[in-house]
Scaffold this motif. Structure first.
Motif, PDB file in Angstrom:
ATOM      1  N   VAL A   1      -8.494  16.043 -15.639  1.00 61.84           N
ATOM      2  CA  VAL A   1      -9.767  14.926 -15.771  1.00 61.84           C
ATOM      3  C   VAL A   1     -11.166  15.964 -15.880  1.00 61.84           C
ATOM      4  O   VAL A   1     -11.718  15.454 -16.934  1.00 61.84           O
TER       5      VAL A   1
ATOM      6  N   VAL B   1       1.663   5.290  -1.277  1.00 63.30           N
ATOM      7  CA  VAL B   1       0.811   6.385  -1.877  1.00 63.30           C
ATOM      8  C   VAL B   1       1.495   6.935  -2.880  1.00 63.30           C
ATOM      9  O   VAL B   1       2.742   7.110  -2.920  1.00 63.30           O
ATOM     10  N   VAL B   2       0.773   7.156  -4.295  1.00 61.29           N
ATOM     11  CA  VAL B   2       1.268   7.746  -5.385  1.00 61.29           C
ATOM     12  C   VAL B   2       0.498   8.826  -5.951  1.00 61.29           C
ATOM     13  O   VAL B   2      -0.693   9.114  -5.414  1.00 61.29           O
ATOM     14  N   PRO B   3       0.813   9.832  -6.476  1.00 63.82           N
ATOM     15  CA  PRO B   3       0.239  10.879  -7.050  1.00 63.82           C
ATOM     16  C   PRO B   3      -1.070  10.603  -7.744  1.00 63.82           C
ATOM     17  O   PRO B   3      -0.994   9.641  -8.476  1.00 63.82           O
ATOM     18  N   SER B   4      -2.220  11.256  -7.525  1.00 65.27           N
ATOM     19  CA  SER B   4      -3.424  10.895  -8.403  1.00 65.27           C
ATOM     20  C   SER B   4      -3.416  11.794  -9.376  1.00 65.27           C
ATOM     21  O   SER B   4      -2.550  12.865  -9.785  1.00 65.27           O
ATOM     22  N   LEU B   5      -4.463  11.460 -10.280  1.00 67.35           N
ATOM     23  CA  LEU B   5      -4.644  12.282 -11.514  1.00 67.35           C
ATOM     24  C   LEU B   5      -5.047  13.712 -11.247  1.00 67.35           C
ATOM     25  O   LEU B   5      -5.575  14.055 -10.181  1.00 67.35           O
ATOM     26  N   ASP B   6      -4.607  14.508 -11.966  1.00 65.79           N
ATOM     27  CA  ASP B   6      -4.938  15.834 -11.950  1.00 65.79           C
ATOM     28  C   ASP B   6      -6.222  16.290 -12.130  1.00 65.79           C
ATOM     29  O   ASP B   6      -6.797  15.992 -13.232  1.00 65.79           O
ATOM     30  N   ARG B   7      -6.871  16.801 -11.202  1.00 65.41           N
ATOM     31  CA  ARG B   7      -8.296  17.049 -11.352  1.00 65.41           C
ATOM     32  C   ARG B   7      -8.730  18.045 -12.520  1.00 65.41           C
ATOM     33  O   ARG B   7      -9.669  17.804 -13.309  1.00 65.41           O
TER      34      ARG B   7
ATOM     35  N   ASP C   1       0.697  -1.233  -0.016  1.00 63.57           N
ATOM     36  CA  ASP C   1      -0.087   0.124  -0.191  1.00 63.57           C
ATOM     37  C   ASP C   1       0.935   1.134   0.009  1.00 63.57           C
ATOM     38  O   ASP C   1       1.282   1.579   0.919  1.00 63.57           O
TER      39      ASP C   1
END
Length: 108
Positions: A88, A79-85, A77
């Motif tokens: 999207v 933590v990785v960066p999420s998509l740019d809001r 598990d």
């Protein structure tokens, strides 16, 4: 729905209403019988002595990251960066800038 009385027809009608189900007059008693049978089975399970059975809340603890007979493992598990809001939302067919807008699919 008291434990002693079991599920009544009124209980069946209320649950059907909450689940947005339309039951016929013929289906209601069958549903009542089925729900009472399920509760009966649960009551039987509650009679089992499980004091020496270890809780199994986290399957990952059992797998422990090692490979098993079918080759399955659990990933770490991390933590990785999420998509740019903004990117999207720019690609969405309809949005208010913060959320996706979708057509209403359930009507009551």
């Amino acid at each position: 729905m008291s434990e002693q009385a079991g599920v009544t027809i009124e209980d069946v009608r209320r649950v059907a209403e909450l689940a947005n189900l339309e039951l016929t007059a013929e289906e209601e008693p069958r549903m009542q019988r089925d729900l009472n049978a399920i509760l009966g089975h649960i009551a039987e399970l509650n009679e089992l002595d499980t004091k020496d059975v270890l809780p199994m809340a986290q399957v990952g603890e059992m797998l422990g990251g090692e490979r098993h007979e079918r080759g399955e493992t659990l990933r770490e598990d991390v933590v990785v960066p999420s998509l740019d809001r903004a990117a999207v939302m720019a690609a969405a067919p309809e949005t208010d800038g913060r959320f996706f807008k979708v057509p209403k699919v359930i009507e009551r």
